[in-house]
Motif scaffolding. Structure first.
Motif, PDB file in Angstrom:
ATOM      1  N   GLN A 117       0.952  21.556   5.661  1.00  0.00           N
ATOM      2  CA  GLN A 117       1.481  21.805   7.004  1.00  0.00           C
ATOM      3  C   GLN A 117       0.835  20.855   8.008  1.00  0.00           C
ATOM      4  N   ASN A 118      -0.477  20.654   7.883  1.00  0.00           N
ATOM      5  CA  ASN A 118      -1.187  19.769   8.795  1.00  0.00           C
ATOM      6  C   ASN A 118      -0.786  18.317   8.597  1.00  0.00           C
ATOM      7  N   VAL A 119      -0.559  17.925   7.344  1.00  0.00           N
ATOM      8  CA  VAL A 119      -0.225  16.535   7.006  1.00  0.00           C
ATOM      9  C   VAL A 119       1.274  16.257   7.168  1.00  0.00           C
ATOM     10  N   SER A 120       2.055  17.321   7.236  1.00  0.00           N
ATOM     11  CA  SER A 120       3.523  17.218   7.320  1.00  0.00           C
ATOM     12  C   SER A 120       4.131  16.624   6.056  1.00  0.00           C
ATOM     13  N   THR A 121       3.749  17.213   4.935  1.00  0.00           N
ATOM     14  CA  THR A 121       4.325  16.812   3.656  1.00  0.00           C
ATOM     15  C   THR A 121       4.442  18.048   2.774  1.00  0.00           C
TER      16      THR A 121
ATOM     17  N   PRO B  55       3.621  20.714  -0.183  1.00  0.00           N
ATOM     18  CA  PRO B  55       2.395  21.171  -0.845  1.00  0.00           C
ATOM     19  C   PRO B  55       2.199  20.595  -2.252  1.00  0.00           C
ATOM     20  N   ALA B  56       3.290  20.350  -2.974  1.00  0.00           N
ATOM     21  CA  ALA B  56       3.161  19.764  -4.318  1.00  0.00           C
ATOM     22  C   ALA B  56       2.562  18.363  -4.243  1.00  0.00           C
ATOM     23  N   ARG B  57       2.943  17.617  -3.227  1.00  0.00           N
ATOM     24  CA  ARG B  57       2.380  16.272  -3.052  1.00  0.00           C
ATOM     25  C   ARG B  57       0.888  16.358  -2.724  1.00  0.00           C
ATOM     26  N   ILE B  58       0.522  17.320  -1.892  1.00  0.00           N
ATOM     27  CA  ILE B  58      -0.891  17.542  -1.565  1.00  0.00           C
ATOM     28  C   ILE B  58      -1.657  17.905  -2.833  1.00  0.00           C
ATOM     29  N   ARG B  59      -1.123  18.799  -3.637  1.00  0.00           N
ATOM     30  CA  ARG B  59      -1.810  19.208  -4.873  1.00  0.00           C
ATOM     31  C   ARG B  59      -2.035  18.027  -5.808  1.00  0.00           C
ATOM     32  N   LYS B  60      -1.056  17.129  -5.900  1.00  0.00           N
ATOM     33  CA  LYS B  60      -1.195  15.939  -6.756  1.00  0.00           C
ATOM     34  C   LYS B  60      -2.338  15.055  -6.260  1.00  0.00           C
TER      35      LYS B  60
ATOM     36  N   MET C 225       0.856  -1.172   0.000  1.00  0.00           N
ATOM     37  CA  MET C 225       0.000   0.000   0.000  1.00  0.00           C
ATOM     38  C   MET C 225       0.901   1.233   0.000  1.00  0.00           C
ATOM     39  N   ASN C 226       0.439   2.281  -0.666  1.00  0.00           N
ATOM     40  CA  ASN C 226       1.228   3.510  -0.697  1.00  0.00           C
ATOM     41  C   ASN C 226       0.686   4.547   0.283  1.00  0.00           C
ATOM     42  N   SER C 227       1.452   5.584   0.505  1.00  0.00           N
ATOM     43  CA  SER C 227       1.076   6.600   1.489  1.00  0.00           C
ATOM     44  C   SER C 227       0.031   7.575   0.961  1.00  0.00           C
ATOM     45  N   GLU C 228      -0.268   7.553  -0.324  1.00  0.00           N
ATOM     46  CA  GLU C 228      -1.270   8.462  -0.874  1.00  0.00           C
ATOM     47  C   GLU C 228      -2.630   8.280  -0.202  1.00  0.00           C
ATOM     48  N   PHE C 229      -2.966   7.035   0.141  1.00  0.00           N
ATOM     49  CA  PHE C 229      -4.236   6.776   0.810  1.00  0.00           C
ATOM     50  C   PHE C 229      -4.296   7.489   2.153  1.00  0.00           C
ATOM     51  N   THR C 230      -3.257   7.331   2.960  1.00  0.00           N
ATOM     52  CA  THR C 230      -3.224   7.972   4.274  1.00  0.00           C
ATOM     53  C   THR C 230      -3.242   9.491   4.136  1.00  0.00           C
ATOM     54  N   ILE C 231      -2.493  10.019   3.189  1.00  0.00           N
ATOM     55  CA  ILE C 231      -2.469  11.472   2.968  1.00  0.00           C
ATOM     56  C   ILE C 231      -3.836  11.963   2.515  1.00  0.00           C
ATOM     57  N   ALA C 232      -4.494  11.222   1.631  1.00  0.00           N
ATOM     58  CA  ALA C 232      -5.821  11.610   1.153  1.00  0.00           C
ATOM     59  C   ALA C 232      -6.837  11.610   2.293  1.00  0.00           C
ATOM     60  N   VAL C 233      -6.823  10.564   3.110  1.00  0.00           N
ATOM     61  CA  VAL C 233      -7.746  10.495   4.246  1.00  0.00           C
ATOM     62  C   VAL C 233      -7.459  11.637   5.214  1.00  0.00           C
ATOM     63  N   HIS C 234      -6.199  11.842   5.542  1.00  0.00           N
ATOM     64  CA  HIS C 234      -5.817  12.919   6.457  1.00  0.00           C
ATOM     65  C   HIS C 234      -6.308  14.263   5.922  1.00  0.00           C
ATOM     66  N   SER C 235      -6.102  14.512   4.647  1.00  0.00           N
ATOM     67  CA  SER C 235      -6.509  15.780   4.038  1.00  0.00           C
ATOM     68  C   SER C 235      -8.022  15.968   4.079  1.00  0.00           C
ATOM     69  N   LEU C 236      -8.762  14.926   3.770  1.00  0.00           N
ATOM     70  CA  LEU C 236     -10.223  15.028   3.770  1.00  0.00           C
ATOM     71  C   LEU C 236     -10.772  15.178   5.191  1.00  0.00           C
ATOM     72  N   VAL C 237     -10.175  14.497   6.146  1.00  0.00           N
ATOM     73  CA  VAL C 237     -10.602  14.657   7.537  1.00  0.00           C
ATOM     74  C   VAL C 237     -10.315  16.086   7.998  1.00  0.00           C
ATOM     75  N   PHE C 238      -9.168  16.621   7.602  1.00  0.00           N
ATOM     76  CA  PHE C 238      -8.832  18.005   7.937  1.00  0.00           C
ATOM     77  C   PHE C 238      -9.874  18.957   7.354  1.00  0.00           C
ATOM     78  N   LEU C 239     -10.277  18.726   6.100  1.00  0.00           N
ATOM     79  CA  LEU C 239     -11.309  19.578   5.485  1.00  0.00           C
ATOM     80  C   LEU C 239     -12.650  19.408   6.191  1.00  0.00           C
ATOM     81  N   ALA C 240     -12.956  18.206   6.637  1.00  0.00           N
ATOM     82  CA  ALA C 240     -14.206  17.972   7.380  1.00  0.00           C
ATOM     83  C   ALA C 240     -14.183  18.694   8.722  1.00  0.00           C
TER      84      ALA C 240
END
Length: 141
Positions: A30-34, A36-41, A1-16
């Protein structure tokens, strides 16, 4: 499994956690600790699949496009990580002469495919909202 799943969940929970507020890729990163380009992708993939909306310019960013109680972790997994449960590997050079080597990859692929189906069924029971609630419960501990 890759980390994109965890980052996506973290990002969506943050938005919620910030309902009705736009969040920039820098704020989410900043919240995810990664980076910004990775977040944008990752957010681009989530936007293409309808999970978030975007607004460009000052005050822009990302906002949830659905009720967090309706977004399952299985949907997110299928969007950003489907097929990554199974490791990428190959058998050795003895594949032609050994019963094990000549069949192990097929059998292991079946095992990982079945495990991924069970994993997705489990993730279907969890929503972005339920993850946020679990986080809030941890805060009370």
């Amino acid at each position: 499994m890759n980390s994109e799943f965890t980052i996506a969940v973290h990002s969506l929970v943050f938005l919620a956690y910030l309902p009705d507020h736009m969040a920039s890729s820098e704020l989410i990163a900043q919240n995810v600790s990664t980076h910004p380009a990775r977040i944008r992708k990752i957010m681009s993939c989530l936007r293409k699949n309808g999970f978030v909306k975007t607004k460009e310019g000052i005050g822009g960013g990302y906002i949830l496009n659905h009720n967090p109680q309706e977004i399952t972790l299985a949907q997110i997994y299928r969007t950003v990580s489907c097929g990554t449960f199974k490791p990428h590997w190959c058998t050795g050079e003895s594949e032609q002469t050994c019963l094990i080597s000549s069949n192990i990859q097929v059998v292991m692929d079946q095992i990982f495919n079945e495990a991924e189906v069970y994993f997705e069924k489990y993730l279907d029971q969890l929503t972005i909202s339920s993850v946020l609630e679990k986080i809030k419960q941890c805060q009370r501990c």
